[in-house]
Enzyme design. Structure first.
Site: not given
Length: 424
Positions: A261, A351
């Site tokens: 990322r 998540s």
RNA sequence: GGAGAGAUGGCCGAGUCUGGCUGAAGGCAACCGCCUGCUAAGCGGUUGAACGGGUAAAACCGUUCCGAGGGUUCGAAUCCCUCUCUCUCCGCCA
């Protein structure tokens, strides 16, 4: 992606969803273009129907040796007209597609309304944060003292936001990956995959990272490849474009991948240590289900991820993300947050989301309900199970001893060759 | 990297040279009937998707789709161009 027909028929519901999300979107432009598109489509379709009819007629006339030059000339004009309409249509459709791809999912009714993470709602808490008889150190200090984490040399090799694991640190990372995969495959019924770590544009559009979030991704120069920011991308796309059999659902898949990322826009946040890295390891859980079962599957998926923390004896809590904090593609998300003594608070380590049919529509993941002909979109879900780097952080900090050593949680020892403690 | 072959429905596989009643033969699979102690076999039938119109919902009608994108033509699975992917052989290589 939402169903355009649904948007057309429920504009107020969409407007309300956008408001709850605090999202910007020009719904009126979309609705106008949709109307224009249908008008053009009717015109073009009628002309094409005419052309098809007359073309058959021409074939017949030719066989009967009749003169066809007149009709052919007429049809030439019709074809020109069709071409013109198709040109207009493709402009309109391209814009509609752009808009549809940047329209976020509708939050589930159970999602609390709120601005940002401050408004997330705690669902449950597990475990008691440990009482320290000394000032707990953070993982950077612990790891560097033990010689198992090296941030300086990682910076030399790659740059900021990288870490170099060494010795017992590397072993710990690897042990966690194996421990998590074993738990999910042997006890939770997931099938293990090991997918490509790069994927193409279509895959990223399928799961919703593109076209909107290109700036978060690493693109491989001179290619169509992007490095995966999560295994969600390659794993969900395993069944892209497929029509599945209902009896095969739910698909439960797990995969380890490194995640890459850019962390653009997070400058200055979590700059210290390995909380926020350009590359980190993660074991992901992905489910492909029917619409009827996806909500209970979200609950069980979350529990499957929580189980990792329970086995490791790490205190955590589960929160429901509020509408303002909810991700673009998700209809509902539970974050699992682990206790970090050095920060005195809970930090996200997983998540877990239900995307309903949002990704499935983009990626064309469908199934045929038993006994019917009509195909339907599946529901897709995923969750980290868990982010491995942050798990290392949590273990180092929660299991640190006053002398700087770190006890290895019992469940992990078989994966560490029996090591019970990392000491300097 | 070089040479060649290919990509058609859930799957296999014709059609492409010779453009037109082909959404696509044939087979398999699945589903529904019939038959049948059960199963298998057999017989009959059904079975693609997207979009638009239409409907209370269906039915129904139209358009598009034969790897993707362009082109030629009144008309393209079929002819031409570009690209992608797969396979085979050669070279190189972990």
């Amino acid at each position: 992606m939402l169903d355009l027909k649904f948007v057309r028929e429920n504009p107020e519901l969409i407007r309300e969803a956008l408001r709850k999300r605090r999202a910007q979107f020009d719904l009126d432009e979309l609705l106008e273009l949709d109307e224009k598109r249908r008008a053009l489509l009717v015109q073009a379709d009628d002309l094409r129907a005419l052309r098809n009819r007359v073309s058959d007629e021409i074939a017949r006339m030719k066989k009967e040796k009749k003169d066809i030059s007149g009709v052919v000339k007429e049809m030439k004009e019709v074809s020109e007209k069709i071409k013109g309409l198709e040109g207009e249509l493709s402009v309109v459709e391209e814009r509609i597609r752009e808009l549809m791809l940047s329209l976020p999912n509708v939050p589930h009714e159970s999602v609390p309304e709120g601005e940002d993470e401050e408004d997330n709602v705690v669902v449950r808490t597990w475990g008691e944060p440990r009482e320290f008889s000394f000032e707990p150190r953070d993982h950077v200090e612990i790891g560097e003292k033990l010689g198992i984490l090296d941030f300086e040399r990682a910076a030399k090799i790659a740059g900021a936001r990288f870490v170099l694991f060494r010795g017992a640190g590397a072993l710990l990372e690897r042990a966690l990956i194996n421990f998590m995969l074993d738990l999910h495959t042997r006890e939770h019924g997931y099938e293990e995959y090991l997918p490509p770590f790069m994927a193409n544009r279509d895959s990223f559009i399928g799961t919703g990272q593109l076209p909107k979030f290109e700036e978060d991704l690493f693109r491989v120069a001179d290619t169509d490849f992007y490095l995966v920011p999560t295994a969600e991308v390659p794993v969900t796309n395993i069944v892209r474009g497929e029509i599945l059999r209902e009896e095969d659902l739910p698909l439960k898949m797990t995969a380890y991948t490194p995640c890459f990322r850019k962390e653009a826009g997070s400058y200055g946040r979590d700059v210290r240590g390995m909380i926020r890295q350009h590359q980190f390891d993660k074991v992901e859980l992905v489910k492909i289900t029917t619409p009827e079962t996806s909500w209970e599957e979200l609950e069980s998926l979350t529990r499957d991820a929580e189980e990792v923390l329970k086995r490791l004896g790490l205190p955590y809590r589960v929160v429901t993300l509020c509408t303002g904090d909810l991700g673009f593609s998700a209809a509902k998300t539970y974050d699992i947050e682990v206790w970090l003594p050095s920060q005195g608070r809970y930090r996200e380590i997983s998540s877990c989301s239900n995307f309903t049919d949002f990704q499935a529509r983009r990626a064309m993941i469908r199934y045929r309900p038993e006994g019917t002909k009509k195909v339907r979109y599946c529901h897709t879900l995923n969750g980290s199970g868990l982010a491995v780097g942050r798990t290392v952080v949590a273990i180092l900090e929660n299991y640190q001893q006053e002398d700087g050593s770190v006890i290895i949680p019992e469940a992990l020892r078989p994966y560490m060759g029996g090591v019970e403690r990392i000491a300097g």
